[in-house]
Design a protein around this motif. Sequence first.
Motif, PDB file in Angstrom:
ATOM      1  N   UNK A   1       0.827  -1.209   0.000  1.00  0.00           N
ATOM      2  CA  UNK A   1       0.000   0.000   0.000  1.00  0.00           C
ATOM      3  C   UNK A   1       0.862   1.259   0.000  1.00  0.00           C
ATOM      4  N   UNK A   2       1.890   1.273   0.824  1.00  0.00           N
ATOM      5  CA  UNK A   2       2.763   2.452   0.891  1.00  0.00           C
ATOM      6  C   UNK A   2       3.545   2.643  -0.402  1.00  0.00           C
ATOM      7  N   UNK A   3       4.002   1.545  -0.993  1.00  0.00           N
ATOM      8  CA  UNK A   3       4.737   1.659  -2.249  1.00  0.00           C
ATOM      9  C   UNK A   3       3.833   2.204  -3.354  1.00  0.00           C
ATOM     10  N   UNK A   4       2.621   1.683  -3.445  1.00  0.00           N
ATOM     11  CA  UNK A   4       1.687   2.147  -4.475  1.00  0.00           C
ATOM     12  C   UNK A   4       1.366   3.621  -4.284  1.00  0.00           C
ATOM     13  N   UNK A   5       1.141   4.028  -3.045  1.00  0.00           N
ATOM     14  CA  UNK A   5       0.838   5.433  -2.766  1.00  0.00           C
ATOM     15  C   UNK A   5       2.022   6.326  -3.113  1.00  0.00           C
ATOM     16  N   UNK A   6       3.221   5.887  -2.760  1.00  0.00           N
ATOM     17  CA  UNK A   6       4.415   6.709  -3.033  1.00  0.00           C
ATOM     18  C   UNK A   6       4.647   6.861  -4.529  1.00  0.00           C
ATOM     19  N   UNK A   7       4.368   5.796  -5.289  1.00  0.00           N
ATOM     20  CA  UNK A   7       4.594   5.852  -6.739  1.00  0.00           C
ATOM     21  C   UNK A   7       3.631   6.812  -7.416  1.00  0.00           C
ATOM     22  N   UNK A   8       2.501   7.068  -6.797  1.00  0.00           N
ATOM     23  CA  UNK A   8       1.503   7.969  -7.380  1.00  0.00           C
ATOM     24  C   UNK A   8       1.536   9.357  -6.762  1.00  0.00           C
ATOM     25  N   UNK A   9       2.400   9.520  -5.774  1.00  0.00           N
ATOM     26  CA  UNK A   9       2.295  10.721  -4.955  1.00  0.00           C
ATOM     27  C   UNK A   9       3.127  11.899  -5.376  1.00  0.00           C
ATOM     28  N   UNK A  10       3.824  11.827  -6.514  1.00  0.00           N
ATOM     29  CA  UNK A  10       4.637  12.951  -6.965  1.00  0.00           C
ATOM     30  C   UNK A  10       3.997  13.592  -8.191  1.00  0.00           C
ATOM     31  N   UNK A  11       4.043  14.911  -8.274  1.00  0.00           N
ATOM     32  CA  UNK A  11       3.493  15.566  -9.465  1.00  0.00           C
ATOM     33  C   UNK A  11       4.156  15.032 -10.735  1.00  0.00           C
ATOM     34  N   UNK A  12       3.319  14.653 -11.689  1.00  0.00           N
ATOM     35  CA  UNK A  12       3.855  14.160 -12.956  1.00  0.00           C
ATOM     36  C   UNK A  12       4.282  12.717 -12.932  1.00  0.00           C
ATOM     37  N   UNK A  13       4.199  12.057 -11.753  1.00  0.00           N
ATOM     38  CA  UNK A  13       4.594  10.654 -11.658  1.00  0.00           C
ATOM     39  C   UNK A  13       3.352   9.777 -11.576  1.00  0.00           C
ATOM     40  N   UNK A  14       3.484   8.544 -11.992  1.00  0.00           N
ATOM     41  CA  UNK A  14       2.412   7.564 -11.861  1.00  0.00           C
ATOM     42  C   UNK A  14       2.998   6.289 -11.301  1.00  0.00           C
ATOM     43  N   UNK A  15       2.127   5.304 -11.115  1.00  0.00           N
ATOM     44  CA  UNK A  15       2.595   4.007 -10.615  1.00  0.00           C
ATOM     45  C   UNK A  15       3.138   3.128 -11.727  1.00  0.00           C
ATOM     46  N   UNK A  16       3.404   3.730 -12.887  1.00  0.00           N
ATOM     47  CA  UNK A  16       3.833   2.933 -14.043  1.00  0.00           C
ATOM     48  C   UNK A  16       5.198   2.308 -13.845  1.00  0.00           C
ATOM     49  N   UNK A  17       6.004   2.815 -12.904  1.00  0.00           N
ATOM     50  CA  UNK A  17       7.341   2.249 -12.737  1.00  0.00           C
ATOM     51  C   UNK A  17       7.400   1.186 -11.649  1.00  0.00           C
ATOM     52  N   UNK A  18       6.250   0.741 -11.105  1.00  0.00           N
ATOM     53  CA  UNK A  18       6.249  -0.374 -10.165  1.00  0.00           C
ATOM     54  C   UNK A  18       5.296  -1.454 -10.664  1.00  0.00           C
ATOM     55  N   UNK A  19       5.585  -2.678 -10.289  1.00  0.00           N
ATOM     56  CA  UNK A  19       4.677  -3.801 -10.551  1.00  0.00           C
ATOM     57  C   UNK A  19       4.755  -4.720  -9.346  1.00  0.00           C
ATOM     58  N   UNK A  20       3.593  -5.139  -8.833  1.00  0.00           N
ATOM     59  CA  UNK A  20       3.537  -5.941  -7.611  1.00  0.00           C
ATOM     60  C   UNK A  20       2.886  -7.277  -7.954  1.00  0.00           C
ATOM     61  N   UNK A  21       3.673  -8.271  -8.355  1.00  0.00           N
ATOM     62  CA  UNK A  21       3.087  -9.573  -8.700  1.00  0.00           C
ATOM     63  C   UNK A  21       2.672 -10.348  -7.464  1.00  0.00           C
ATOM     64  N   UNK A  22       1.655 -11.200  -7.610  1.00  0.00           N
ATOM     65  CA  UNK A  22       1.360 -12.151  -6.555  1.00  0.00           C
ATOM     66  C   UNK A  22       2.428 -13.234  -6.574  1.00  0.00           C
ATOM     67  N   UNK A  23       2.572 -14.020  -5.508  1.00  0.00           N
ATOM     68  CA  UNK A  23       3.566 -15.093  -5.540  1.00  0.00           C
ATOM     69  C   UNK A  23       3.350 -15.998  -6.751  1.00  0.00           C
ATOM     70  N   UNK A  24       4.388 -16.148  -7.554  1.00  0.00           N
ATOM     71  CA  UNK A  24       4.302 -16.910  -8.789  1.00  0.00           C
ATOM     72  C   UNK A  24       3.986 -16.062 -10.002  1.00  0.00           C
ATOM     73  N   UNK A  25       3.679 -14.781  -9.800  1.00  0.00           N
ATOM     74  CA  UNK A  25       3.386 -13.891 -10.912  1.00  0.00           C
ATOM     75  C   UNK A  25       4.648 -13.386 -11.579  1.00  0.00           C
ATOM     76  N   UNK A  26       4.530 -13.026 -12.873  1.00  0.00           N
ATOM     77  CA  UNK A  26       5.707 -12.603 -13.619  1.00  0.00           C
ATOM     78  C   UNK A  26       5.434 -11.306 -14.371  1.00  0.00           C
ATOM     79  N   UNK A  27       6.518 -10.669 -14.783  1.00  0.00           N
ATOM     80  CA  UNK A  27       6.464  -9.483 -15.631  1.00  0.00           C
ATOM     81  C   UNK A  27       7.525  -9.600 -16.716  1.00  0.00           C
ATOM     82  N   UNK A  28       7.107  -9.431 -17.954  1.00  0.00           N
ATOM     83  CA  UNK A  28       8.041  -9.320 -19.077  1.00  0.00           C
ATOM     84  C   UNK A  28       8.320  -7.832 -19.249  1.00  0.00           C
TER      85      UNK A  28
END
Length: 385
Positions: free
Chosen positions: A339-366
Motif C-alpha cells: 500500500x505504501x509503495x503504491x501510494x508513493x509511486x503515485x504521490x509525486x506531481x507528474x509521476x504515476x505508478x507505471x514504474x512499479x509492478x507488484x506480482x502475486x507469488x508466482x506472478x511474472x512481468x516481461x
Amino acid sequence: MSTSDARGGLRSRASTTVLGAVSAATDRLAGIGLPEARALGATAEEIARETSASKYVVDGRFVNLDPPAPPAGLPVGAIGDMVRRVGHPSRRIPVRRPDFAAQPRPLAATWLGHATALVELDGVRILTDPVFSRRASPSQHVGPARMHAAPIGVADLPPVDVVLISHDHYDHLDTASVIELARTHPGATFVCPLGVGAHLRAWGIGAERIRLADWHGEVHSAGIRFVAVPARHFSGRGLERNNTLWASWAAIGPQHRMFFSGDTGFSESFDDVGAAHGPFHLTLIAIGAYDPLWADIHVNPEEALTIHRMLTRETEALLLPLHWGTFNLARHKWGEPAARLSHAAQGRPGQSAADIVIPQPGGDIDVTHRTGTALIAPDWWKESA
C-alpha cells in the motif's frame, strides 16, 4: 572433447555425488533431530580463510560503510507486537503456478516469494536468494513460517544458470534449497559475497561452482557481469555476526541491466551505483520488514522507490518489490508495504505508478514487452490485506 572439458565433466559428476552424500547425511541428521547443526554452515575459521584479505574487515568483522545508528533498546510492547499476528493477512494469499517458456526472455522476472525471484536477463536465468523451505530458520520445527505456499519447488524450476546470493541470513540462504539446487541444476554457478562461499562448500558444493566478490568487486558468469555493491545491513547464522559479507548486486548483460538489493538500509551511495553501473532496466528491491527500531538496516517502501529512481535515472524501468508478504518478520501490517509503495509511486506531481509492478507469488512481468501475469490483477494484495 578437450582435456579441460573432460576435467570439468568429472568435477561436475564428483560434485553431484558429494551433494547426494551431503543430502543423505542431512536427512539422517534430521531423522535424529539435528538438522540445525548442518544449517549453521561453515565454522568461523573456515569463513576467515575466505575473508581475511578483504580491506573491509576490521578486527575480523565486516563493517557498514554507512554505520547504522546505535540501537535505542526495545520499547515497551515491542516484543508483544512481534509475536502477535499483526503481520498476517486477513484472507488467503493467492498463489499462481508460473509457466516458464523453454527459452529465457530478454528481460523478465517471476516473484517466488520473499527475496526469491527468477530473473531472465539476456537469455540467462538468475535465481536470487533461494528459500523454498517452509520456515526461514535453521530448524523446520520453529521460526518464521510461510504465510503462503511456495509457488513451485526447486525441482520445478527451469534450468538455472546463476544462483545470486546477497547474504547468509536464513530468510535469504536456506540450506535445503541450496543443496537441492546444486544437485538438480548441475550447470548453475553460485555468485555470492565473501564468506558465503564457505557455507556453500560446507554443504558440499564444489569450489569450481562458486564465484566470490568483495564490495566493488565483480565476477563473470554465463555471460553476465555481476558487481557486488555495498549494502547497509549485517550477517550471521549463529552467535557469530558480521564475519561474512552482505551485498547488493548489479547484474549487467549485453543488452540489459538488473539490480538486486538483498537486504539494505537507505544510503545515498545508491546514487553512485546508478551513475557507475546504470541506468538499470529492472530493480528488485526489498520493501518489507522495516521498523523504526532498525530503520538503518531495512528500507521502507518510500526509500525503496527513491533507491529505484537513483538507480534507473528516471528511465522507463520497473521496480519489482521483494521481501514482503511471505514471512512475518516485523511489526507492520501484512499489506502495508504494498500500500505504501503504491501510494508513493503515485504521490509525486507528474509521476504515476507505471514504474512499479507488484506480482502475486508466482506472478511474472516481461519488462521488455510490458506483459505478464503481474498485470492481470495489479491490486490483488488488497483482497488479502
